[in-house]
Design an enzyme around this catalytic site. Sequence first.
Site, mmCIF file in Angstrom:
data_model
loop_
_atom_site.group_PDB
_atom_site.id
_atom_site.type_symbol
_atom_site.label_atom_id
_atom_site.label_comp_id
_atom_site.label_asym_id
_atom_site.label_seq_id
_atom_site.Cartn_x
_atom_site.Cartn_y
_atom_site.Cartn_z
ATOM 1 N N GLU A 1 6.228 -6.271 8.008
ATOM 2 C CA GLU A 1 4.499 -6.516 8.049
ATOM 3 C C GLU A 1 3.870 -6.275 9.017
ATOM 4 O O GLU A 1 4.605 -6.539 10.069
ATOM 5 C CB GLU A 1 4.032 -7.811 7.128
ATOM 6 N N HIS B 1 -2.516 -8.635 6.304
ATOM 7 C CA HIS B 1 -3.111 -9.538 6.729
ATOM 8 C C HIS B 1 -3.609 -9.230 8.230
ATOM 9 O O HIS B 1 -4.494 -9.828 8.893
ATOM 10 C CB HIS B 1 -2.102 -10.657 7.140
ATOM 11 N N HIS C 1 7.074 -10.270 2.330
ATOM 12 C CA HIS C 1 6.395 -10.731 1.530
ATOM 13 C C HIS C 1 6.886 -11.098 0.267
ATOM 14 O O HIS C 1 8.251 -9.569 0.584
ATOM 15 C CB HIS C 1 5.093 -10.963 1.475
ATOM 16 N N ASN D 1 -8.356 -15.890 2.029
ATOM 17 C CA ASN D 1 -8.174 -14.696 2.752
ATOM 18 C C ASN D 1 -9.260 -13.950 3.604
ATOM 19 O O ASN D 1 -9.007 -12.186 3.513
ATOM 20 C CB ASN D 1 -6.687 -14.040 2.596
ATOM 21 N N ASP E 1 3.540 -2.748 6.099
ATOM 22 C CA ASP E 1 2.246 -3.894 5.181
ATOM 23 C C ASP E 1 1.069 -4.383 6.036
ATOM 24 O O ASP E 1 1.382 -5.189 6.715
ATOM 25 C CB ASP E 1 3.458 -4.563 4.393
HETATM 26 N N1 PMP Z 1 1.483 -8.033 0.635
HETATM 27 C C1 PMP Z 1 1.371 -8.958 1.522
HETATM 28 C C2 PMP Z 1 2.152 -9.167 2.822
HETATM 29 C C3 PMP Z 1 0.771 -10.526 0.776
HETATM 30 O O1 PMP Z 1 0.690 -11.719 1.637
HETATM 31 C C4 PMP Z 1 0.735 -10.151 -0.087
HETATM 32 C C5 PMP Z 1 -0.631 -11.082 -0.595
HETATM 33 N N2 PMP Z 1 -0.785 -12.203 -0.070
HETATM 34 C C6 PMP Z 1 0.208 -8.641 -0.973
HETATM 35 C C7 PMP Z 1 0.876 -8.027 -0.423
HETATM 36 C C8 PMP Z 1 -0.010 -8.869 -2.404
HETATM 37 O O2 PMP Z 1 -1.424 -8.677 -2.216
HETATM 38 P P1 PMP Z 1 -2.373 -8.269 -3.582
HETATM 39 O O3 PMP Z 1 -3.098 -10.154 -3.216
HETATM 40 O O4 PMP Z 1 -3.597 -8.221 -3.468
HETATM 41 O O5 PMP Z 1 -1.685 -8.302 -4.803
#
Ligand code: PMP
Length: 386
Positions: A177, A210, A133, A45, A207
């Site tokens: 998201e 990405h 997520h 990522n 959120d």
């Molecule tokens: N939100 C989303 C949409 C994610 O894809 C992810 C991790 N893949 C997270 C939160 C978690 O973030 P972190 O890896 O910083 O714990």
Amino acid sequence: MSDKYLQEELDRLEASGNYRRLVPAEHFGCEVETGGRRMLNLSSNDYLGLASDLELRREFLDSLHPEDFRMGSSSSRSLSGEFPVCGLVERKLAQMFGKEAALVFNSGYHMNLGILPAIAGKDTLIVADKLVHASIIDGIRLSGASFSRFRHNNMEHLGNILEREHAGYRQIIIVVESVYSMDGDMADLKSICGFKRRYGNVSVYVDEAHAFGVYGPSGTGLAAALGCAADIDYLCGTFGKALGSVGGFVACSGVVREFLINRMRPFIYSTALPPLNWMWTGFLLEKLPDMDSRREHLACISAMLRKAVSDAGYPMPSDSHIVPVLIGDTVETVRKAAALRAKGFFALPVRPPTVPEGSSRLRFSLTADMTEDAVSSLIKALEDEM
Ligand code: PMP
């Protein structure tokens, strides 16, 4: 007895192709070496290539003094006083998003796990997109709020739920998201903010894990790109992806920040990130506006790969740098991923429960330090394999 029970569960996972193994690997820029083979890393990522940029690391290290090099913060933020860098980073974030305040968390997982239970109670309805997520789902479960899910990106379904339910709750929180991690498609944030204006008791939680760093002016995310950041009450993001650091954050009102400091359990009860991490995050936030050429290159190679996968006849939901190849069958997906690895492309298969049953896929996440030639070779390998 417990090992026997657990081993039987593991055997079931193995038989269904869903067993996960940790793969030791060395990282070299956008390449990864494992089992003696160097491969293009399509599972990272590090969307802007910042985490793997050695020059940036050198510049950061040169700017440090020994007293900065503190690798442990020794308490939660509310217990023994704030390191000055915390305020600097949070003020910077608030200013970037045009918000009154911001609050940083130890990870994006903490962020989603903690904010929702803090702000939502029994008088709240949370309405979330079907594909949010796992960390958001866990936060919703912990909150004890009523919970409803709308079909992925389906604004009509969301509108029907709001119309039916808005009078029955003190507050409704829409949770989405901005760029979806498994399909790479984008939320219709403008319509979502339109619902907030229509109903007085609706707030919006987005959120941008990405999208932060990749889209919007100076990489401030999709909401900023669409001009609707001001309408979003909880504008969340993570530092562990495009920013190349670690942590999560919310940009919000001053009241929300105070409330979370007082009520959010993962914030209150967990040791803060080390000051050195905060400094690296602050250093990279200052660099984000200068990353337009990386953002443009990423957009260009992403469009190339999306077109090739779509031309090969696969459904292509993605509008972004996350490009899925939807295979469906889990065992076949695992086989194709192994075949691509043999050709020098490291993309792990994504399987249930990460994605819905029957939608196993190869998920390619592109990063700005990949060349067009590297993506062309991937396309060629995919054509041979499909
Ligand atoms: N939100 C989303 C949409 C994610 O894809 C992810 C991790 N893949 C997270 C939160 C978690 O973030 P972190 O890896 O910083 O714990």
